[in-house]
Design a protein around this motif. Sequence first.
Motif, PDB file in Angstrom:
ATOM      1  N   HIS A  61       0.195  22.534  49.336  1.00 53.82           N
ATOM      2  CA  HIS A  61       1.340  22.029  48.576  1.00 53.82           C
ATOM      3  C   HIS A  61       1.436  20.526  48.821  1.00 53.82           C
ATOM      4  O   HIS A  61       1.690  20.092  49.951  1.00 53.82           O
ATOM      5  N   VAL A  62       1.212  19.743  47.780  1.00 50.07           N
ATOM      6  CA  VAL A  62       1.215  18.291  47.915  1.00 50.07           C
ATOM      7  C   VAL A  62       2.631  17.776  47.672  1.00 50.07           C
ATOM      8  O   VAL A  62       3.152  17.850  46.560  1.00 50.07           O
ATOM      9  N   ASP A  63       3.246  17.271  48.733  1.00 49.68           N
ATOM     10  CA  ASP A  63       4.609  16.769  48.659  1.00 49.68           C
ATOM     11  C   ASP A  63       4.568  15.240  48.632  1.00 49.68           C
ATOM     12  O   ASP A  63       4.224  14.608  49.641  1.00 49.68           O
ATOM     13  N   PRO A  64       4.925  14.618  47.496  1.00 47.67           N
ATOM     14  CA  PRO A  64       4.880  13.148  47.434  1.00 47.67           C
ATOM     15  C   PRO A  64       5.882  12.482  48.364  1.00 47.67           C
ATOM     16  O   PRO A  64       5.804  11.279  48.605  1.00 47.67           O
ATOM     17  N   ARG A  65       6.822  13.261  48.907  1.00 47.60           N
ATOM     18  CA  ARG A  65       7.812  12.711  49.846  1.00 47.60           C
ATOM     19  C   ARG A  65       7.419  13.000  51.294  1.00 47.60           C
ATOM     20  O   ARG A  65       8.274  13.196  52.152  1.00 47.60           O
TER      21      ARG A  65
END
Length: 262
Positions: A82-86
């Motif tokens: 899961h790529v979380d930009p935050r």
Amino acid sequence: MREVLRAEDVRVVRDGRAILQEVSLTVRAGEHWALLGANGAGKSTLLGLLGALTHPTAGTVEVLGRRLGRVDLRELRAHVGHVDPRHPLTAPLRVRDVVLTGLTNSVALLPRWRPTPGQRERAHRLIGTLGLAGVADARWPTLSHGQRGRTLIARALMPEPRLLLLDEPATGLDLPGRERLIDALDSLRREHPELATVLVTHHLEELPPGTTHAMLLREGRVLARGPVSHVLTGDQVGTCFDLPLVLERHDGRWTVRIRRPA
């Protein structure tokens, strides 16, 4: 091909308001889905369910064959990229070390933990695939927004997940950064043919050429879903965004414009 995700008649209610209603979706290995819709359509909420971050109010969600509500979410999330930009990193880690933290699911490297030579080699390969070989020793604060985004994708892939989820990964990127990201995602598709991806966006120009399927969400409901050739049409995307639109596709990439009156 085997199923990676299945959501059936999902409903999500928050503070008495229905965010998602009767949403169903099946994603199989090797498929690359786009979730499209206007702001507030429920895209990120659905992605949170698919990533085992939250439970539905009603309906069922199965991720990698395990049903939410019957499995430890923390354990399940370890198998989903899961790529979380935050990403909350503040320490000046090098790119290669940020990528390696994907193995420990931590923000920083754990004390006394040492990656194996095989794990270091995997990190090296992913850094190359994502177009980051030239900045592998650069420190996090010095990276551009686009370089950070690609580093986080490499990090998410370190545990060899069967599923990769991306929530508006091109947000804030300039044109070169966006094109490098799209090229990197297309390289992933070629090098990892069994990997399934789900990408949230509201810009068709951000979709990689290898996108195979799409779902249109409007006000929390599914407007259309299926192969991109059937879903991404001017009429259906126009209804989704409440605009008269013309869609065109060249070399696998989409462009969109408002249809002008004759």
